[in-house]
Scaffold this active site. Sequence first.
Site: not given
Length: 305
Positions: A41, A43, A68, A112
Amino acid sequence: MWDYTDKVLELFYNPKNQGVIEEAEETGVKVATGEVGSIACGDALRLHLKVEVASDKILDARFQTFGCTSAIASSSALTEMIKGLTLDEALNVSNKDIAEYLGGLPEAKMHCSVMGQEALEAAIYNYRGIPLAAHDDDDEGALICSCFGISESRIRRVILENNLTDAEQVTNYVKAGGGCGSCLANIDDIIKEVQQEAATPAINNYGVKVATDIATGKQSQLGLTNVQKIALIQKVLDEEVRPVLIADGGDVELYDVDGDRVKVLLQGACGSCSSSTATLKIAIEARLQDRVSKNLIVEAVEPLL
């Protein structure tokens, strides 16, 4: 190009606490791991905690992240924030706290910080031997986003905790709807339901009217004075909590109520048990949140000598 803060860039180019904490058979110390996300996915985060058993204090924290700039920076920030905290203190760290530590994140990258919060919860609950579903029921309920495996209960939680008002925001926070997009209409419906539930007073199991402020996500009792709230807390402890604890050789006594903070004395076997966090969070706090108010936080206090 995303508009990253200097702190985000600093922790991306020079991440702190990256790596693994190995079990070293160190006396009085345990290592716990929490893992969330999926490489498929885009992450994934694995969080490692080194915990001093006697004090429940986090001595060290490290991470392994696939993701990221924001994912790496959020993970690094989280490890810096929680070192030195007790497990109970760490459980109060929210995704908003992580984002604020970084000086902010682009809204499209808020997932995140949510991933960091969820990995922390997973590590602590794994350490305590508590199924994560007992905390947030993410493994239960309908699957809304099949692309990223996001359940309805998880979407509801992120809406309430972050005051989200549209499907695009939900996508930014948990990625739901960011794949094929077929679930966006369902997400809009869930947002409307949450807003409607917040606007409509409900009756809890003790006959108390409660209402939720959608702007803050906080729930309040309607027509319940502070004295009545304390009496209701005592009633729930006496009728539903203490009999269970006494059966296992423990007990609990209400010490004080300060706003939404309920202070208790754990007694007998509960006072010396290594799973006292589980007792507080599941046997006591979860029951009081269900019966009295979802805003209640239960803390243990040391008995006066």
